[in-house]
Scaffold this active site. Structure first.
Site, short mmCIF file in Angstrom:
data_model
loop_
_atom_site.label_atom_id
_atom_site.label_comp_id
_atom_site.label_asym_id
_atom_site.label_seq_id
_atom_site.Cartn_x
_atom_site.Cartn_y
_atom_site.Cartn_z
N GLU A 95 0.89 -1.32 -0.09
CA GLU A 95 -0.27 0.03 0.00
C GLU A 95 0.85 1.30 0.02
OE1 GLU A 95 -3.59 1.88 2.62
OE2 GLU A 95 -2.93 -0.05 2.97
N ASP A 118 -11.86 1.57 3.55
CA ASP A 118 -11.11 1.96 4.65
C ASP A 118 -11.36 3.24 5.22
OD1 ASP A 118 -8.86 2.41 6.44
OD2 ASP A 118 -7.40 2.23 5.00
N HIS A 176 -4.48 8.44 0.39
CA HIS A 176 -3.00 8.24 0.42
C HIS A 176 -2.55 9.42 -0.54
CE1 HIS A 176 -2.55 4.60 3.07
NE2 HIS A 176 -3.24 5.27 3.46
#
Length: 416
Positions: free
Chosen positions: A223, A323, A259
């Protein structure tokens, strides 16, 4: 004629068979993250809370799950309210460790036997994650990239055990367990030896991945991340680092929507990744200003990700996980809203007449392409979604507030 039959006729005018779409949608699993239910605390010790790692769960809404039994009960409620096929995504800190503290370099398959038995009972398979945060050995901001040999050895052992546990879970459940590795390693301020830290991370990963596991039991994903709180200046495991490492070592990339820069188009990355790789792992969230992991909504960014998965022709080989962890609202409602929003986005994408859109595009008819896409927004999508819910005995949107409020009144308010 029912609302669905009317909608079916309307979509058929554009070459879309809604029954086939619903059958396809029913087979696409969404992996439900367990950590929404307890604010990423885990169950290594009583009253555990999220700490470090550049992530935060904000809010103190009542009703947080304080035991694994409560968390599973909440998940069962959620599963009754969301249509479609689902998995459950576990962090390593969610094992059943009993009254004795088990550190992360000592976790075993036995600590997740209860989850396997529960999964068999409710009919879900599992995915897994190493937990490289909320631990004293991560307090200086580095784990697998640490220059401290003692710290690095601890986390390497944790990662090895996570892979072994994931393979065991996949074998037990008869479904490959996707093992996601994300480490928070990085620095808040200027970093001189970026090359050195990344070299160490590469060496750690090389050791961790020395053991091969059958693909039918587990798959490895890495990730990426741009920045986080406490790592604003430097993140060791950047997108470029993991993209190169994954390509050279036959690993899967995990793309977390939170992210990257909030204005970055995550969907645009997928056509490049899926051109070279059949599989990708997605962690779908709703970032606001930073990696805030807000509850997923049926918005443009999520629709665009779903559209790219469908248009690439690799929806079935992509892995979709959620998430987010919002502790400021009813956690059951957050789960249900986010899961259903992701499912709606997939349905919206599957209902598009892709062949006709490509034909317009290739003929240079930009207006027709744009107009047909715009038309999708006013077609009777809601009727098709309601039909999907009905086929899974899941409540319609209008019933959710009452159902979740009743659950809160009868169950969640007892948790003090």
């Amino acid at each position: 004629m029912s609302e669905y039959e009317v909608a079916k006729t309307v979509y058929a005018e554009y070459g879309v068979n809604t029954d086939e779409v619903l059958d396809q949608l029913a087979k696409i699993p969404i992996s439900i993250h367990c950590w929404q239910g307890d604010d990423v605390g885990g169950f290594e010790k009583p009253d555990a809370e999220l700490g470090g790692g550049g992530i935060q769960a904000t809010g103190k809404y009542p009703g947080k799950a304080k035991t694994i039994e409560q968390l599973r009960s909440d998940l069962e409620k959620v599963l009754s309210l969301v249509p479609g096929t689902h998995r459950v995504n576990l962090h390593a800190s969610y094992g059943e460790f009993g009254s004795t503290f088990i550190d992360r370099d000592q976790i075993e398959e036995a600590h997740f036997q209860g989850w396997v038995e529960w999964g068999r009972k409710v009919g879900v398979a599992f995915d897994f994650n190493g937990t490289f945060f909320s631990h004293p050995m991560a307090d200086d901001g580095y784990t697998l990239a640490s220059k401290d040999e003692r710290i690095r050895r601890f986390w390497i052992e944790h990662a090895k055990r996570c892979r072994r546990i994931a393979a065991w879970i996949g074998e037990q459940m008869g479904s490959p367990c996707i093992l996601d590795t994300w480490v928070p390693d990085g620095a808040k301020n200027l970093t001189v030896d970026k090359f050195g830290y990344r070299s160490i991370l590469k060496e750690s990963l090389d050791e961790i991945f020395q053991t091969e596991y059958p693909a039918e039991y587990m798959r490895d994903a890495l990730e990426t991340k741009l920045f986080g709180i406490g790592s604003e200046s430097f993140v060791v495991g950047s997108h470029e680092f993991y993209m190169n490492y994954a390509a050279r070592n036959n690993k899967m990339l995990c793309i977390d929507m939170g992210h990257f820069h909030t204005e970055e188009d995550i969907s645009d990355k997928l056509s490049s990744i899926l051109l070279f790789d059949d599989e990708v792992l997605l962690h779908v969230s709703r970032p606001m200003h930073w990696d805030s992991d807000h509850v997923v909504l049926f918005n443009d960014k999520v629709k665009m990700v779903a559209e790219e998965l469908v248009r690439s022709g690799k929806l079935e080989t992509s892995h979709i996980g959620l998430d987010f962890f919002d502790a400021s609202i009813n956690r059951i409602g957050a789960w249900v809203t986010g899961i259903r929003a992701m499912r709606k986005a997939l349905l919206f994408a599957l209902l598009q007449p892709i062949d006709q859109l490509i034909e317009y595009e290739e003929s240079g008819n930009g207006y027709a392409t744009m107009a047909l896409l715009e038309l999708q927004n006013v077609l009777p999508f809601g009727a098709v979604w309601n039909e999907f819910c009905t086929r899974f005995n899941a409540p319609l949107e209008s019933k959710l507030i009452g159902i979740i409020s009743d659950y809160e009144e009868s169950v969640l308010k007892e948790r003090v």
